[in-house]
Design a protein around this motif. Structure first.
Motif, mmCIF file in Angstrom:
data_model
loop_
_atom_site.group_PDB
_atom_site.id
_atom_site.type_symbol
_atom_site.label_atom_id
_atom_site.label_comp_id
_atom_site.label_asym_id
_atom_site.label_seq_id
_atom_site.Cartn_x
_atom_site.Cartn_y
_atom_site.Cartn_z
ATOM 1 N N SER A 44 0.830 -1.207 0.000
ATOM 2 C CA SER A 44 0.000 0.000 0.000
ATOM 3 C C SER A 44 0.865 1.258 0.000
ATOM 4 N N TRP A 45 2.067 1.180 0.545
ATOM 5 C CA TRP A 45 2.976 2.314 0.515
ATOM 6 C C TRP A 45 3.610 2.464 -0.863
ATOM 7 N N VAL A 69 -11.535 -5.603 11.425
ATOM 8 C CA VAL A 69 -11.018 -4.632 12.384
ATOM 9 C C VAL A 69 -11.314 -3.212 11.911
ATOM 10 N N ARG A 70 -11.266 -2.997 10.606
ATOM 11 C CA ARG A 70 -11.516 -1.660 10.060
ATOM 12 C C ARG A 70 -12.947 -1.196 10.304
ATOM 13 N N GLY A 77 -5.769 9.883 8.210
ATOM 14 C CA GLY A 77 -5.178 9.223 7.046
ATOM 15 C C GLY A 77 -4.311 8.026 7.398
ATOM 16 N N LEU A 78 -4.156 7.736 8.679
ATOM 17 C CA LEU A 78 -3.363 6.579 9.108
ATOM 18 C C LEU A 78 -4.293 5.435 9.488
ATOM 19 N N ASP A 79 -3.989 4.274 8.957
ATOM 20 C CA ASP A 79 -4.790 3.078 9.243
ATOM 21 C C ASP A 79 -4.076 2.272 10.319
#
Length: 190
Positions: A129-130, A154-155, A163-165
């Motif tokens: 994802s990065w 979990v999401r 913006g951080l997951d």
């Protein structure tokens, strides 16, 4: 002189038998990993049109017709994976431990392998994802799908903050806790 030659031949036979058994145990362990991958694919209901998953399913189809004891495919795959692990453990440690102990070890080790594969799938999904590769291939799609489907429960409860997951962090902690719990059980068995 002849007696020494006979003893050398016997030693060579023992060595060949042991090396053949080690090779058989290694092949059974590799096959166990393949069935654990198939188990993860079934549990997470990954895309069966992915070429990698399609190969696993194609290999499993004839096996399921022969060994399909239970109506649930997940249970069948888990039992096959445990039996493969059990046979490899019997080859390696059959004369040191009781069979019932080895059954418990096989179940726990299969679960630990499954957790470790999911652990690395989540880490791979986070890294991808990065990086966000432009050219996608079936392997990358599979890793991203395993990661996404593992993190989705979990999401629902932990939204991204700024913006951080943070859901991968919770899943990785949970997997480590489960692995330490299983390794404690394994230590108490053996």
């Amino acid at each position: 002189m002849r007696r020494e030659l006979v003893l050398q031949l016997k030693d060579q036979r023992k060595f060949l038998m042991n090396s053949n058994l080690e090779i058989a145990a290694l092949l059974l362990n590799i096959t166990n990993y393949l069935f654990v991958f198939l188990l993860i694919f079934n549990l997470l209901k990954v895309n069966y049109f992915n070429p990698i998953v399609a190969i696993f399913v194609k290999v499993y189809k004839p096996i399921s017709k022969v060994l399909g004891i239970f109506p649930s495919q997940v249970i069948n795959i888990f039992i096959i994976a445990v039996v493969l692990k059990l046979i490899s453990l019997i080859i390696a440690f059959g004369n040191q431990y009781e069979t019932l102990t080895l059954v418990g070890v096989a179940i726990i080790q299969t679960l630990m392998i499954m957790l470790r594969i999911i652990f690395f799938g989540v880490i791979g999904g986070v890294i991808l994802s990065w990086v966000s590769p432009e050219k996608s291939n079936p392997f990358i799609e599979l890793i991203e799908e395993i990661s996404r489907k593992t993190l989705s429960p979990v999401r629902k409860y932990i939204p991204s903050a700024g913006g951080l997951d943070f859901s991968p962090l919770f899943i990785l902690i949970l997997i480590n806790l489960l692995e330490s719990f299983l390794s404690d059980i394994l230590r108490s068995i053996v």
